[in-house]
Design an enzyme around this catalytic site. Structure first.
Site, mmCIF file in Angstrom:
data_model
loop_
_atom_site.group_PDB
_atom_site.id
_atom_site.type_symbol
_atom_site.label_atom_id
_atom_site.label_comp_id
_atom_site.label_asym_id
_atom_site.label_seq_id
_atom_site.Cartn_x
_atom_site.Cartn_y
_atom_site.Cartn_z
ATOM 1 N N GLN A 192 1.039 -1.279 0.075
ATOM 2 C CA GLN A 192 0.114 0.139 0.081
ATOM 3 C C GLN A 192 0.772 1.197 -0.074
ATOM 4 O OE1 GLN A 192 -0.045 1.394 3.238
ATOM 5 N NE2 GLN A 192 -1.939 2.553 3.609
ATOM 6 N N ARG A 193 2.238 1.195 0.391
ATOM 7 C CA ARG A 193 2.935 2.339 0.430
ATOM 8 C C ARG A 193 4.422 2.109 -0.013
ATOM 9 N NH1 ARG A 193 1.977 -0.333 4.554
ATOM 10 N NH2 ARG A 193 3.239 -0.834 6.355
ATOM 11 N N ASN A 201 10.302 2.101 14.833
ATOM 12 C CA ASN A 201 10.283 1.934 16.274
ATOM 13 C C ASN A 201 11.429 2.589 17.137
ATOM 14 O OD1 ASN A 201 12.783 -0.104 17.384
ATOM 15 N ND2 ASN A 201 11.958 -0.791 15.310
ATOM 16 N N CYS A 244 17.777 14.602 22.562
ATOM 17 C CA CYS A 244 17.347 16.239 22.893
ATOM 18 C C CYS A 244 15.810 16.395 22.945
ATOM 19 C CB CYS A 244 18.260 17.052 22.067
ATOM 20 S SG CYS A 244 19.843 17.019 22.149
ATOM 21 N N CYS A 299 2.803 2.536 12.845
ATOM 22 C CA CYS A 299 1.996 2.567 11.816
ATOM 23 C C CYS A 299 0.984 1.253 11.796
ATOM 24 C CB CYS A 299 2.688 2.729 10.456
ATOM 25 S SG CYS A 299 3.457 4.517 9.917
HETATM 26 ZN ZN LIG Z 1 21.126 15.428 22.188
#
Ligand SMILES: [Zn+2]
Length: 385
Positions: free
Chosen positions: A190-191, A249, A293, A307
């Site tokens: 599908q993608r 993931n 971060c 998904c």
């Molecule tokens: Zn960082």
């Protein structure tokens, strides 16, 4: 004397001429640019090692791509020291303030036994294939050669990796590596447009390698049919100049991030969710934010469905994967504004595009010395460092 010789004699009096040795000294100590303006067929046998090549016919049009600082010294070279006078005059007229012509040109450079290199040039086949790139000043022959010498690793050849792989291959990125241990399933089609029905049940890396081979036989594909983990990540990633993270993931994303930060490799990262996609580049510069971060801690599963759990509009990873490919090419070429420290968000349902600022976090792993960064077992990538 002809008017040409008169003009050359006048330029010799008004412009500064320097020896090849003086030019080399200026390159090494004064941040000068050595600009070789001979034609392409004249440089086949050698080019001064530190020289930028820009043929005389392209000089006025393209010099700003080589140097846009009008104060930076430029030493111009031709074959014998005559054309460089006219080229230097032209640069002065364009506003470059510190321009020099190299006396005796490349002939004198060689006689002085200064270092030369044989420049890499595109074959006739490559020139034809990449003709539309060669017309773009920001790419050109130098950029195309850069792409052909580049090595990009795609992590995952699924929704994001499929379009990215095809466009990077079409663009002529010389080596494309693919990490993926999965096989092609019907629900992928599908993608994940690099795979077809005839590849169902086969390894995705083999299916993708075959598709890339059909598209561009001039490039090399390296397949890594493994799940990325702490035992193989550094060994695999260190073979490449840039990583394109199309993983699905969080544990793998943390692992890729940590390995890229340790190795100093740019990581073009993306994620998709239903109608929304995100692209950013975690760079190798000191002020660039990294994945940790932004996500110092693994979000709880209900906050970050994959998904497979939440679904995705099939074409969305196509758009975002192609954006990753664009970003990767720009980073490799060193052109334009990239997404280091920024995240591009695309909402396909509402036609909204926005750029979010990403700040570098204090006490993040990316502030540590590379030798202090140690990869953890993949199962342990559930939380902050
Ligand atoms: Zn960082």
């Amino acid at each position: 004397m002809s008017s040409y010789e008169n003009r050359a004699a006048y330029l010799r009096q008004t412009l500064q001429e320097i020896s090849p040795e003086q030019a080399l000294h200026m390159v090494r100590h004064d941040d000068a640019i050595l600009l070789d303006v001979r034609d392409a067929d004249e440089i086949k046998d050698g080019l001064p090692t530190p020289a930028h090549h820009l043929a005389r016919g392209q000089l006025e049009l393209r010099v700003h791509h080589v140097c846009d600082d009008k104060q930076r010294p430029i030493a111009v070279m031709c074959a014998g020291g005559l054309r460089s006078l006219f080229a230097a005059e032209s640069l002065k007229n364009l506003g470059y303030e510190n321009v020099y012509s190299i006396r005796g040109g490349y002939k004198q450079w060689k006689e002085s036994a200064l270092e030369s290199r044989i420049p890499q040039q595109l074959s006739a086949q490559a020139k034809e294939r990449y003709a539309r790139h060669l017309l773009v000043p920001e790419v050109g022959e130098v950029g195309q050669l850069k792409l052909m010498n580049s090595r990009v690793l795609l992590i995952g050849v699924g929704g994001l990796g499929s379009p990215a792989a095809l466009y990077l291959a079409a663009a002529g990125v010389g080596t494309i590596g693919i990490v993926d241990a999965d096989v092609v399933e019907s629900s992928n089609l599908q993608r994940q447009i690099i795979h077809g029905e005839d590849q169902l049940g086969k390894l995705k890396v083999d299916s993708a390698a075959a598709a890339i081979g059909r598209l561009n036989s001039m490039i090399k594909v390296k397949t890594h049919p493994h799940y990325l983990d702490e035992s193989n990540a550094l060994e695999i990633l260190s073979q490449y100049d840039l990583v394109l993270d199309g993983s699905d993931n969080f544990k793998t994303r943390y692992l890729i991030n940590d390995a890229c930060v340790k190795l100093g490799i740019p990581n073009v990262h993306a994620a998709v969710y239903r109608f929304e996609g995100y692209v950013t580049t975690f760079g190798s510069t000191q002020d660039a934010a990294c994945y940790r971060c932004i996500y110092p801690e693994l979000p709880p599963p209900e906050m970050a469905p994959s998904c497979a759990e939440a679904g995705v509009l099939g074409v969305l990873p196509g758009v975002i994967g192609v954006m990753q490919a664009v970003e990767a090419l720009k980073v490799l070429l060193g052109i334009g504004n990239n997404l280091i420290g920024k995240m591009l968000r695309y909402d396909a349902l509402h036609n909204e595009v926005s750029i979010l600022q990403l700040d570098k976090a204090d006490d993040c792993l990316c502030g540590q010395a590379p030798e202090d960064i140690h990869l953890k077992p993949i199962e342990a990538y559930a939380c902050a460092i």
